[in-house]
Design an enzyme around this catalytic site. Sequence first.
Site, PDB file in Angstrom:
ATOM      1  N   CYS A 100      -2.160  -0.218   7.375  1.00 53.26           N
ATOM      2  CA  CYS A 100      -1.458   1.030   7.392  1.00 53.26           C
ATOM      3  C   CYS A 100      -1.443   1.912   8.468  1.00 53.26           C
ATOM      4  CB  CYS A 100      -1.993   1.728   6.055  1.00 53.26           C
ATOM      5  SG  CYS A 100      -1.592   0.913   4.516  1.00 53.26           S
TER       6      CYS A 100
ATOM      7  N   HIS B  23       0.747  -1.228  -0.023  1.00 56.36           N
ATOM      8  CA  HIS B  23      -0.089   0.030  -0.082  1.00 56.36           C
ATOM      9  C   HIS B  23       0.928   1.222  -0.120  1.00 56.36           C
ATOM     10  CE1 HIS B  23      -3.858  -2.070   1.957  1.00 56.36           C
ATOM     11  NE2 HIS B  23      -3.322  -2.789   1.227  1.00 56.36           N
TER      12      HIS B  23
ATOM     13  N   GLU C 285       0.934   4.113   1.823  1.00 53.04           N
ATOM     14  CA  GLU C 285       1.520   4.224   3.019  1.00 53.04           C
ATOM     15  C   GLU C 285       2.526   3.420   3.849  1.00 53.04           C
ATOM     16  OE1 GLU C 285      -3.173   5.194   3.250  1.00 53.04           O
ATOM     17  OE2 GLU C 285      -1.614   3.661   2.176  1.00 53.04           O
TER      18      GLU C 285
ATOM     19  N   CYS D  37      -5.821   2.046   5.581  1.00 51.20           N
ATOM     20  CA  CYS D  37      -6.647   0.764   6.167  1.00 51.20           C
ATOM     21  C   CYS D  37      -5.930   0.547   7.418  1.00 51.20           C
ATOM     22  CB  CYS D  37      -6.175  -0.336   5.070  1.00 51.20           C
ATOM     23  SG  CYS D  37      -4.574  -0.879   5.022  1.00 51.20           S
TER      24      CYS D  37
END
Length: 153
Positions: free
Chosen positions: A84, A51, A53, A81
Amino acid sequence: MSELYMREALELARANIQAGGRPFAAVLVYQGQVVARAVNEIHSTQDPTAHAEMQAIRKASQVLGQARLDGAEIYATGHPCPMCLAAMHLCGVKQAWFAYDNDEGEPYGLSTAEVYAQMARPPQQQSLPLRALKPEGEGGLYQQWKQANSNNG
């Protein structure tokens, strides 16, 4: 200045869409400086943890040569999410902003609200149950780590 960082993240996300990726990007600011820019790389790495992040945190840690990012700020295009968000807590990020929330992502399959709902349940009641399993006679792992690290200091 904050809006400029978010605009940069949004530009990165749009470029990622053009490259076949998801509409997620992140800019990580540490001590007033951008130290990492990242996009969601799941499409190119097949790594479900890639992801934006997480990638920004990884890059910033490498650039700075440290695992702690105390006081850092993250500008993310989408609502982070739980994975993260947990990573942000674990490395010391002090503030995170997002442009698009889970409600906006829901019609496109881009919401993590269901994962947040699962994580709010006690571990034994989640759809992915978490159970303790320590083999008989096992013990001392954490003590061993502490002893090994006290000799380094």
